[in-house]
Design an enzyme around this catalytic site. Structure first.
Site, short mmCIF file in Angstrom:
data_model
loop_
_atom_site.label_atom_id
_atom_site.label_comp_id
_atom_site.label_asym_id
_atom_site.label_seq_id
_atom_site.Cartn_x
_atom_site.Cartn_y
_atom_site.Cartn_z
N ASP A 202 0.82 -1.21 0.00
CA ASP A 202 0.00 0.00 0.00
C ASP A 202 0.85 1.26 0.00
O ASP A 202 0.34 2.37 0.13
CB ASP A 202 -0.91 0.01 1.23
CG ASP A 202 -0.11 -0.04 2.54
OD1 ASP A 202 0.81 -0.87 2.63
OD2 ASP A 202 -0.41 0.74 3.46
N TYR B 169 1.41 0.32 16.17
CA TYR B 169 2.77 0.76 16.44
C TYR B 169 2.82 1.64 17.68
O TYR B 169 1.86 2.36 17.99
CB TYR B 169 3.32 1.56 15.25
CG TYR B 169 3.52 0.74 14.01
CD1 TYR B 169 4.74 0.13 13.76
CD2 TYR B 169 2.50 0.59 13.08
CE1 TYR B 169 4.94 -0.63 12.61
CE2 TYR B 169 2.69 -0.16 11.94
CZ TYR B 169 3.91 -0.77 11.70
OH TYR B 169 4.10 -1.53 10.57
N LYS C 180 -0.01 -6.60 13.95
CA LYS C 180 1.33 -6.31 13.43
C LYS C 180 1.94 -5.19 14.25
O LYS C 180 1.28 -4.22 14.58
CB LYS C 180 1.23 -5.89 11.96
CG LYS C 180 2.51 -5.32 11.36
CD LYS C 180 2.25 -4.85 9.93
CE LYS C 180 3.47 -4.20 9.31
NZ LYS C 180 3.22 -3.77 7.90
#
Length: 262
Positions: free
Chosen positions: A24, A143, A173
């Protein structure tokens, strides 16, 4: 977890482990190496063993003919490096749109610790609610990222992955903390599968050593973009990463299997 979500999760992984190649980056970085002829790159990485590829919704028509029966994930937010704040990820699609373009899962990026965390918390919650209605798995890219935040700090990463589970993600992730010992805290912070980001390319041995460390710490694979799709031989590096993720290979064995120099 409903039957549809469970079935679709099986399409984006193998036996509970995941090798996803996100592409992406055309939104974030523009048409960089590996993305201009994205059809050839998708073909190469899926022949190399990628379980799934990930793009924004507008690329779906270029994905399906070239993914060699691999899974397909549609990413639902984004930002650019030339905009005012790259951490300010805005909605770019919906779960319903992902269904229409043939996705097997959706993904959403959140920066825990950033100024935009409150809005992104709300948006991720809305995505997981909509996804539940459609039986669509959600990959949360969680994150630890913001002012004064150490992006590799295991405590912060553990907080980020737990937050993603608490909001309804199925797979999480995050960044790699740098070593297996500290990353074990991250994987133990959630009952969901944790996969690592690739980050900036650092060379084949370092890339594979990070994957090996994450797997040794209880990780479930990788979502690795530039280190794979910008590689001089995307099929070979995908083969090497797959060997570690799916066959429990050592770094040396993976390099040898893929025909890559150390």
């Amino acid at each position: 977890m409903n039957a549809g979500t469970r079935a679709r999760l099986e399409r984006i992984g193998t036996d509970g482990n995941y090798l996803t190649v996100p592409m992406d980056h055309g939104v974030t970085l523009g048409p960089v190496k590996g993305l201009k002829d994205i059809e050839s790159t998708i073909d190469a990485v899926t022949r190399g063993g990628a379980d799934a590829v990930l793009t924004q919704k507008g690329i779906a028509g270029r994905v399906h003919p070239n993914k060699n029966d691999a899974g397909y994930i549609v990413h639902l937010n984004g930002s650019t490096v030339i905009g005012p704040d790259e951490n300010d990820k805005r909605m770019t699609g919906s779960v319903e749109e992902a269904v229409r373009v043939g996705a097997d899962a959706v993904s959403f990026h959140i920066n825990v610790g950033s100024d935009h965390e409150p809005d992104q918390l709300t948006m991720l919650s809305e995505v997981t609610k909509e996804a539940e209605r459609y039986g669509m798995p959600v990959l949360a890219m969680a994150y630890a990222r913001g002012p004064g935040v150490d992006e590799q700090d295991a405590e912060s990463l553990g907080h980020a992955v737990r937050l993603a589970e608490e909001l309804g993600a199925d797979v999480v992730k995050t960044a790699y903390s740098g070593d297996a010992e500290s990353f074990a805290h991250v994987t133990e912070s959630t009952a969901k599968p944790v996969i690592i980001a690739g980050g900036s390319p650092e060379g084949d041995r370092t890339t594979l050593a990070n994957v090996r460390g994450a797997m040794d710490a209880g990780g479930a694979g990788v979502s690795m973009g530039r280190s794979i799709f910008q590689h001089d031989d995307p099929e070979a590096i995908a083969t090497a990463v797959s060997a570690v993720v799916h066959d429990d290979a050592s770094v040396d064995d993976a390099l040898e299997r893929a025909g890559l120099d150390a």
